[in-house]
Each structure stands twice: as structure tokens, then as C-alpha cells.
Design a protein around this motif. Structure first.
Motif, PDB file in Angstrom:
ATOM      1  N   ASP A 286      -5.948  -1.690   4.590  1.00  0.00           N
ATOM      2  CA  ASP A 286      -4.885  -0.727   4.301  1.00  0.00           C
ATOM      3  C   ASP A 286      -5.462   0.649   3.985  1.00  0.00           C
ATOM      4  O   ASP A 286      -4.888   1.681   4.360  1.00  0.00           O
ATOM      5  CB  ASP A 286      -4.023  -1.217   3.137  1.00  0.00           C
ATOM      6  CG  ASP A 286      -3.090  -2.347   3.543  1.00  0.00           C
ATOM      7  OD1 ASP A 286      -2.799  -2.473   4.743  1.00  0.00           O
ATOM      8  OD2 ASP A 286      -2.660  -3.107   2.653  1.00  0.00           O
TER       9      ASP A 286
ATOM     10  N   ALA B 234       0.875  -1.173   0.000  1.00  0.00           N
ATOM     11  CA  ALA B 234       0.000   0.000   0.000  1.00  0.00           C
ATOM     12  C   ALA B 234       0.904   1.213   0.000  1.00  0.00           C
ATOM     13  O   ALA B 234       1.960   1.215   0.648  1.00  0.00           O
ATOM     14  CB  ALA B 234      -0.904  -0.002   1.228  1.00  0.00           C
TER      15      ALA B 234
ATOM     16  N   TYR C 223      -4.002   0.965  -2.876  1.00  0.00           N
ATOM     17  CA  TYR C 223      -4.173  -0.141  -1.939  1.00  0.00           C
ATOM     18  C   TYR C 223      -4.838  -1.338  -2.612  1.00  0.00           C
ATOM     19  O   TYR C 223      -5.376  -1.248  -3.720  1.00  0.00           O
ATOM     20  CB  TYR C 223      -5.035   0.319  -0.761  1.00  0.00           C
ATOM     21  CG  TYR C 223      -6.454   0.679  -1.144  1.00  0.00           C
ATOM     22  CD1 TYR C 223      -7.508  -0.210  -0.960  1.00  0.00           C
ATOM     23  CD2 TYR C 223      -6.738   1.925  -1.715  1.00  0.00           C
ATOM     24  CE1 TYR C 223      -8.804   0.111  -1.329  1.00  0.00           C
ATOM     25  CE2 TYR C 223      -8.028   2.264  -2.084  1.00  0.00           C
ATOM     26  CZ  TYR C 223      -9.062   1.361  -1.899  1.00  0.00           C
ATOM     27  OH  TYR C 223     -10.338   1.685  -2.275  1.00  0.00           O
TER      28      TYR C 223
END
Length: 233
Positions: free
Chosen positions: A216, A127, A211
Motif C-alpha cells: 500500500d 490505507a 498504511y
């Protein structure tokens, strides 16, 4: 027909290290956080505008923001931030002379202030969070983050986008502290992106969140939610 300028946000949306986020890789040791080194040649004005990290907290005097990144996330170095712009520009270059000229102008207006990633770049299921600033101009005026994102949607319509590039034309607002940000969602094969934009001191200040998992995304949103957008040293 009125010409729609290319905004650099569009370039970052096309790139934003997607291959690095969705890459498959073998397990490796936990990443070591490496803060971006300070450039000794910077003067106070440059430092105030670009900001700097201090023990995992990013501080920017020009924009008046203080942002603490998640513990153990990797703070990328300045060379990496320049690479974001370079690779992003290559995606839309070569379409025609007009788009290249518009892109060059947009490049001059953009500054990547910082980028952090959950894991080492190149690891799978990563991420990435990027904070950038794009200077307003006579061609791209905007009053707030909503105007800025709508201009970018118009840019999307003018660019030759990959077939899997999907975006929502619905722009939502969300309050983080005393600052109103506007958001736009983008999806491509293997990853998603969310953009938060506001206008400050003649610039569009925007976060690019790339992401795979909703967990995340929530982690990065929590970072923004807990940030100080009225910070003064």
C-alpha cells in the motif's frame, strides 16, 4: 528558553485515522468511489486554492498540481477532512494553556486539501492518503520541506506523545518529477506513516501516507511519483 511552536503536521501525525486503518471488520462489498461534492457557495479563488476532483483526478490551480488517485479508492467528502482536524486537535488539547494557544494558531494555518482511502473508512487493513497545506508564519518560517519536517521533529519533542509513538529524526529527500520532497517516517502500534513535504507559494504542501503493508505504501508513492507538480490548465 526558545519556544518551539506546535505545527499542525504533528497533530495529523498523532491521529491520521489510525484507528480506521488498523480496525478489524467483517468483509463487505467493494467501496463505491464518491467524489467530494462541489460547494456551490465557493468562488473561483476558493476553488483554485482548495482544488477539485474530476473523474478521479485532483487538480489545484493555486499550487499547480494534478494528482490521479488509484482506481476504486474512496475520495472522502469535505466534512471528513474537517473531522481530521477536529479529532487531531482533541489529542493535544488540555495539556496546558500555551500548547492550546499554539494549537489554535496552527489550526488556522492548516487546510486539508483532500483525503482518499483504499477502502471504506472503518474497514481493516486500510490505507489513507491525505494532502494538506500549512501556511508559513513569522513563528514557523521554512525554506523547504526539510526545514518544515525538522520543525515538526522539534514539535514532537515538546508534545506529550503516546508511548508507542516512534519517529526517525533522519530526513531524506526524493525527487518526484521536477519537485524535491523531503520525508519522515513514523511508527505506532498497528500501522506506519510516511510524510512527504515541500514548500510552495508560502505554504508547506505535504502528503500523509498511513498504511500497514509495504504494498500500500508503494501504491501511494506511485501516485506521488506520477503526479504533475508543474500543472497549468
Amino acid at each position: 528558553m526558545k519556544k518551539i511552536p506546535v505545527l499542525i503536521f504533528s497533530v495529523i501525525a498523532l491521529f491520521s485515522l489510525a484507528a480506521q486503518v488498523s480496525a478489524q471488520s467483517k468483509k463487505s462489498p467493494p467501496p463505491r468511489v464518491r467524489a467530494a461534492p462541489l460547494d456551490a457557495s465557493r468562488n473561483n479563488s476558493q476553488t483554485n486554492f482548495l482544488g477539485e476532483f474530476d473523474a478521479g483526478t485532483y487538480k489545484n490551480k493555486f499550487f499547480g498540481v494534478k494528482i490521479t488517485v488509484p482506481e476504486k479508492w474512496v475520495i472522502q467528502e469535505s466534512e471528513f477532512n474537517q473531522a481530521i482536524k477536529q479529532v487531531g486537535s482533541e489529542i493535544v488539547q488540555g495539556k496546558n494553556a500555551q500548547s492550546e494557544k499554539a494549537l489554535d494558531a496552527a489550526m488556522q494555518r492548516l487546510t486539508v486539501l483532500f483525503s482518499v482511502s483504499k477502502d471504506i473508512i472503518g474497514m481493516g487493513n486500510n490505507a489513507i492518503m491525505i494532502l494538506s497545506a500549512e501556511k508559513a508564519s513569522a513563528l514557523v518560517p521554512y525554506r523547504n520541506g526539510e526545514d518544515y519536517l525538522r520543525l515538526n521533529v522539534e514539535s514532537f519533542k515538546k508534545l506529550q506523545l503516546p508511548p508507542d509513538f516512534k519517529y526517525s529524526e533522519t530526513i531524506n529527500s526524493e525527487k518526484f518529477g521536477n519537485e524535491t520532497f523531503y520525508s519522515l517516517d513514523i511508527q505506532r502500534t498497528g500501522y506506519k506513516q510516511k510524510f512527504y513535504a515541500t514548500a510552495r507559494r508560502g505554504y508547506a504542501l505535504f502528503f500523509t501516507l498511513t498504511y500497514i503493508t509495504e504494498k500500500d505504501l508503494e501504491t501511494m508513492k506511485t501516485v506521488i511519483r506520477n503526479s504533475d507538480f508543474s500543472w497549468k490548465e
